[in-house]
Design an enzyme around this catalytic site. Structure first.
Site, PDB file in Angstrom:
ATOM      1  N   GLU A 387       0.814  -1.217   0.000  1.00  6.24           N
ATOM      2  CA  GLU A 387       0.000   0.000   0.000  1.00  6.24           C
ATOM      3  C   GLU A 387       0.850   1.271   0.000  1.00  6.24           C
ATOM      4  O   GLU A 387       0.748   2.091   0.913  1.00  6.24           O
ATOM      5  CB  GLU A 387      -0.942  -0.012   1.213  1.00  6.24           C
ATOM      6  CG  GLU A 387      -2.079  -1.013   1.093  1.00  6.24           C
ATOM      7  CD  GLU A 387      -3.182  -0.588   0.131  1.00  6.24           C
ATOM      8  OE1 GLU A 387      -3.055   0.483  -0.489  1.00  6.24           O
ATOM      9  OE2 GLU A 387      -4.152  -1.347   0.003  1.00  6.24           O
ATOM     10  N   GLU A 465      -4.097 -10.428  -0.066  1.00  5.06           N
ATOM     11  CA  GLU A 465      -4.916 -10.376   1.150  1.00  5.06           C
ATOM     12  C   GLU A 465      -6.342 -10.712   0.733  1.00  5.06           C
ATOM     13  O   GLU A 465      -6.838 -10.180  -0.260  1.00  5.06           O
ATOM     14  CB  GLU A 465      -4.912  -8.967   1.771  1.00  5.06           C
ATOM     15  CG  GLU A 465      -3.547  -8.552   2.276  1.00  5.06           C
ATOM     16  CD  GLU A 465      -3.504  -7.112   2.822  1.00  5.06           C
ATOM     17  OE1 GLU A 465      -4.563  -6.567   3.188  1.00  5.06           O
ATOM     18  OE2 GLU A 465      -2.400  -6.554   2.854  1.00  5.06           O
TER      19      GLU A 465
HETATM   20  C1  IPT Z   1      -5.148  -3.599   3.860  1.00  8.97           C
HETATM   21  C2  IPT Z   1      -3.734  -3.516   4.350  1.00  8.97           C
HETATM   22  O1  IPT Z   1      -2.845  -3.907   3.349  1.00  8.97           O
HETATM   23  C3  IPT Z   1      -3.501  -4.352   5.563  1.00  8.97           C
HETATM   24  O2  IPT Z   1      -2.265  -3.993   6.117  1.00  8.97           O
HETATM   25  C4  IPT Z   1      -4.603  -4.167   6.567  1.00  8.97           C
HETATM   26  O3  IPT Z   1      -4.596  -2.844   6.992  1.00  8.97           O
HETATM   27  C5  IPT Z   1      -5.915  -4.459   5.928  1.00  8.97           C
HETATM   28  O4  IPT Z   1      -6.115  -3.590   4.858  1.00  8.97           O
HETATM   29  C6  IPT Z   1      -7.065  -4.227   6.878  1.00  8.97           C
HETATM   30  O5  IPT Z   1      -6.955  -4.912   8.061  1.00  8.97           O
HETATM   31  S1  IPT Z   1      -5.389  -2.172   2.874  1.00  8.97           S
HETATM   32  C7  IPT Z   1      -7.067  -1.848   2.696  1.00  8.97           C
HETATM   33  C8  IPT Z   1      -7.236  -0.604   1.852  1.00  8.97           C
HETATM   34  C9  IPT Z   1      -7.775  -2.956   2.078  1.00  8.97           C
END
Ligand code: IPT
Length: 918
Positions: A387, A465
């Site tokens: 990010e 993710e």
């Molecule tokens: C995403 C991040 O990469 C991760 O570090 C964490 O913050 C997650 O979100 C939420 O728990 S970024 C988000 C814009 C999807």
């Protein structure tokens, strides 16, 4: 202390591999002198974070910076810690040594015997400084700033935890020794042979005894003949040494080749799928000080839940972690210590990722990341960071990495055009989008596709993710896994995230888990920091149990006549697996041909495997269950007869709610449509960004406080019939419930229920339940149904049919922020035991219900902010749910999929209720 620069730290020796060397090493960990902001000197353990040692407080923010965006300047309110250690150095360190720091947050100035050695930038990156030592009385001084220019590049979603939090070592660098070694052990899948490409900082001898290798190397390519390849499933390592006359380096070589073939990710020629998790380093008392023993326990817990891949979000872990992933078998996406997410708040204006002034810092971070861990077989992908928008500095990192280490792939999620990466990566993409990405490469590209589009189409896809494991969830895992299994381009993904970052605070002997805002922060993101598959104490959350089912290497389906077994390994057959079956009265072992990777075999169901419930399990040598399947052939539960009219005295005359049964003074049932909002219910799903979250929709509609009116009470067909209308205050939509009561015995009532929605319902329900309050504190639940753990419609894997018992403490999940939890699904009968008596519920016919038993009312759960603040009132809240909504993953990602939602609907059930008092 100069803290507003844009470049990397200065004065350190060039980054190099972490080497397991025969050269002497002395740990400088221990008790150091410490003072904060020029205050009084005291002592502190190293490694640690000073805010967890009584100096200041931890603070949590997710995306936002807790200071003004004014790069490269840190705020004036910037705690500075001074560390001092006086130490003696053995002779071995007097002819050349480096001081090695594995982690200092966020910027440090290092002095030895009064001389400035240099500065560090990159909190989770190793820095070494050449050290000119004397035999006794060396004074090492480290001044650490909590915030610096580096903080702009370290905006990961986690606690801000300053200090020297990883090991400090003195490492001898003998003349004539080896400064660096870079060995790539390649596997040729066609010939099944290995090659070691090795570069050493000085001419050296390479020995691999098992392979008969013993030869001089410097910048060499060494063919080693036939080898067993390394994979996460078969983590085969070969011991090797690289030596000069004065120093010997031990390596463990894993031969493997990671390659993209026609948009398919392969290892050793076989397509692979990441069944991964994102792992932060976190310990509830020590923050990011995580011991190797803790890391090993974590990896073993992951293995037991069939996780095969780890993304080191969002920085390199403590170095020993990679030895463990090599040895235990995990694919690692090793991520650089980089995130500038807070710039999104200003439309990425001024983002360092695209500002040439920061390029040196970006490259330095990547080089430190790659060099330290370049000899690890488990590292198959380098990730530029997380990010950080996009920009030329990221491109420069990718270009350097590609030139330095062509043996691995490059990942960065935010390069959506995928111009400088080797994988197409997204986070939290919806099922629909993932499907489309899987499908797009099955047809020829459009004739006007640009070269960039063609490049992206050639790439495998991962979700770096997905399925945000915050609170009760994540729902939708099955549908993602189906897609990963269906489309060859989809190489799996990494759940967000492995561990919750709750911080433990012990006051008056009571240990409590805290989250953002609990330390007085004025800018914070609350409990968004507790979003893991395991708690900070590594307790398994139900999401991990469900995930283990979808990640399992063996899938078993039992039908009326056959057992279908699918080998979901990518590299090994099922020769090491024993298949056992059992019913209530018999068991046995199946004769199963060893299915090759990705293949399915079928064997007949043994004739003796008859009866209502057949369970088949795949068991590894160490008794670990690798997959299971069940066949159910339950007969409907008979309706009791004969019955008589119940005694009206057992009912409250005004509401006609049941007041007593078998001497137990219960209250209910009351129709209920609401649940204590889960974390996911409190966020708008990414699929419905314009709608309020369900928690708000429910309160807006008023289903959290239904009012009930007795419509009628009469006798019909030998039963007592009561009709109740339940509706939110100020609303005209309702549910009508018709209860027909029959007395079966003095202690038993048969209840036929029909629930009918009335009027246009503006909102879907959380559940459709019958609630009862039973006197006494809960003492346990016995049931036949799915267990042993809880389940929700879209989180119902990893549970199986059987007869189960749960102790009171197991009835709800201790999520850090209280919320709905603990429902047992597929229930055909249940006995709720409290300190005052027992309530037995049997479902008549073939229906199944969900049963939730709790010491707290939903209203209390919903209004309490921390688990430890819940106070029980000595009663037991029992819910018998005819239907439930799924849980989804709206906290970050899509909400509940349509098929798991619960629109207003008619429902019926017949229950036999029996009770007794103690
Ligand atoms: C995403 C991040 O990469 C991760 O570090 C964490 O913050 C997650 O979100 C939420 O728990 S970024 C988000 C814009 C999807």
């Amino acid at each position: 202390m100069e803290l507003a620069r844009t470049g990397p730290g200065e004065g350190s020796t060039p980054p190099r591999a972490r080497l397991n060397s025969s050269a002497p090493r002395q740990s400088l960990n221990g008790t150091w002198e410490f003072r904060l902001d020029q205050g009084e000197w005291t002592t502190i353990p190293v490694p640690s974070h000073w805010v967890l040692e009584g100096h200041g407080k931890p603070a949590y923010t997710n995306v936002r910076y807790p200071f003004a965006i004014d790069p490269p300047h840190p705020p004036d309110e910037n705690p500075i810690g001074d560390y001092r250690l006086t130490f003696d150095a053995a002779d071995a360190f007097l002819d050349g040594a480096v001081l090695r720091f594995d982690g200092i947050e966020s910027a440090a100035e290092i002095r030895l015997n009064g001389q400035l050695l240099g500065t560090t930038r990159g909190s989770r990156l190793t820095h070494e400084f050449a050290a000119d030592l004397r035999a006794t009385g060396n004074v090492l001084e480290v001044r650490v700033a909590q915030f610096s220019d580096a903080s702009y590049l370290e905006d990961q979603d986690m606690w801000w935890l300053p200090g020297i939090f990883r090991d400090v070592d003195l490492v001898a660098t003998p003349a004539g020794g080896l400064r660096d070694v870079f060995a790539v052990a390649d596997f040729d899948p066609g010939a099944r042979t290995g090659t070691v490409t090795i570069r050493t900082s000085a001419p050296a001898r390479l020995r691999i005894p098992e392979l008969g290798v013993d030869r001089d190397v410097h910048d060499s390519v060494v063919p080693v003949g036939t080898v067993d390849p390394w994979s996460a499933e078969t983590p085969r390592l070969y011991a090797a040494t690289v030596s000069t006359d004065v120093e010997e380096i031990s390596l463990r070589l894993g031969f493997r080749r990671v390659e993209v073939r026609d948009s398919v990710l392969t290892l050793n020629g076989n397509p692979i799928q990441f069944r991964g998790v994102n792992r932060h380093e976190h310990h509830p008392e020590r923050g990011r000080v995580v011991s190797l023993a803790d890391a090993r326990a974590e990896l073993e817990l992951m293995k037991r839940h069939h996780v095969n891949a780890v993304r080191t979000s969002h920085y390199p872990p403590a170095p020993g972690f990679l030895d463990l992933t090599d040895e235990l078998g995990f694919y690692v996406i090793l991520e650089c210590d980089l995130e500038t997410h807070g710039f999104v708040e200003v439309g990425w204006r001024g983002n360092p990722s695209d500002d040439p002034a920061w390029q040196g810092a970006y490259l330095d971070r990547m080089q430190r990341t790659v060099h330290r861990d370049k000899n690890h077989a488990s590292v198959v992908i380098w990730s530029l960071g997380n990010e950080s928008g996009t920009g030329t500095n990221l491109e420069a990192m990718a270009a350097w990495t590609r030139a330095f280490d062509p043996s691995r792939l490059i990942h960065y999620e935010h390069d959506w055009a995928s111009t400088y990466v080797d994988l197409y990566s997204r986070m939290y993409a919806s099922h629909e989008e993932v499907k489309q990405i899987g499908e797009e490469v099955l047809t020829p590209p459009p004739f006007d596709a640009t070269p960039a589009e063609l490049h992206r189409r050639a790439l495998p896809f991962i979700q770096c993710e997905y399925a945000h494991a915050m609170g009760n969830g994540p729902g939708g895992l099955e549908e993602y896994q189906d897609l990963f299994d269906r489309y060859p381009r989809l190489a799996g993904g990494f759940i967000w995230e492995w561990v919750e970052h709750g911080l433990a605070v012990t006051t008056d002997g009571r240990r409590e888990i805290r989250y953002g805002g609990d330390f007085g922060e004025d800018v914070h993101d609350g409990n968004f920091v507790t979003d893991g598959l395991v708690s900070a104490d590594r307790e398994v959350r139900p999401g991990l149990t469900a995930l283990a089912h979808w990640y399992a290497p063996v899938r078993i389906e039992v039908t009326g006549s056959t057992i279908r077994i699918r080998n979901r390994y990518d590299h090994r057959d099922l020769g090491h697996v024993t298949f056992r079956w059992r019913t209530e009265s018999a068991d046995g072992v199946l004769d199963v041909p060893p299915a090759a990777p990705g293949r399915t075999v079928e064997v007949p169901l043994p004739p003796r495997a008859s009866g209502p419930l057949v369970t088949v399990e795949a068991v590894a040598d160490d008794e670990h269950v690798l997959g299971s399947g069940q066949l159910t052939r339950f007969a409907p539960t008979a309706r009791p007869a004969p019955t008589t009219l119940p005694d009206r005295a057992a009912f409250d005359p005004a509401s006609m709610r049941l007041r007593t049964l078998g001497g137990l003074a219960l209250d209910g049932p009351m129709v209920s449509l609401w649940r204590a909002p889960t974390d996911n219910d409190r966020y708008p799903g990414w699929d419905e960004p314009d709608l309020p979250p369900y928690a708000e929709r429910w309160t807006e509609a008023g289903i959290d406080r239904l009012r009930t009116r007795l419509v009628s009470a009469d006798e019909v067909d030998g039963a007592l019939r009561t009709v109740h209308r339940s509706a939110p205050p100020g609303r005209d939509f309702a549910v009508d419930s018709e209860f027909r009561w029959h007395q079966v015995s003095p202690d038993a009532l048969l209840l036929d229920v029909v629930v009918t929605p009335r009027g246009p319902w503006p909102v879907e329900w959380a559940r459709l339940g019958l609630d009862l309050v039973v006197p006494g504190a809960p003492a346990g639940l016995d049931w036949s149904g799915l267990g042993p753990g809880p389940a929700y419609p879209d989180l119902a894997a990893g549970v199986r049919y059987g007869s189960w018992h749960a102790e009171a403490a197991e009835l709800s999940t201790p999520y850090v922020r209280p919320q709905e939890s603990g429902a047992r699904r597929g229930v055909r009968s249940a006995v709720v035991t409290t300190s005052a008596g027992q309530l037995r519920v049997t479902v008549v016919g073939e229906d199944e219900i969900a049963v939730t038993v709790s010491p707290w009312s939903r209203a209390l759960i919903a209004s309490t902010l921390h688990h430890h603040e819940l106070v029980a009132d000595g009663r037991t809240y029992v819910s018998l749910d005819l239907a439930q909504s799924g849980v989804g993953t709206a906290a970050c990602g899509p909400g509940v999929l349509q098929r798991y939602r619960l629109p207003a609907r008619l429902a019926r059930v017949s229950l036999l209720l029996e009770a007794s008092a103690v």
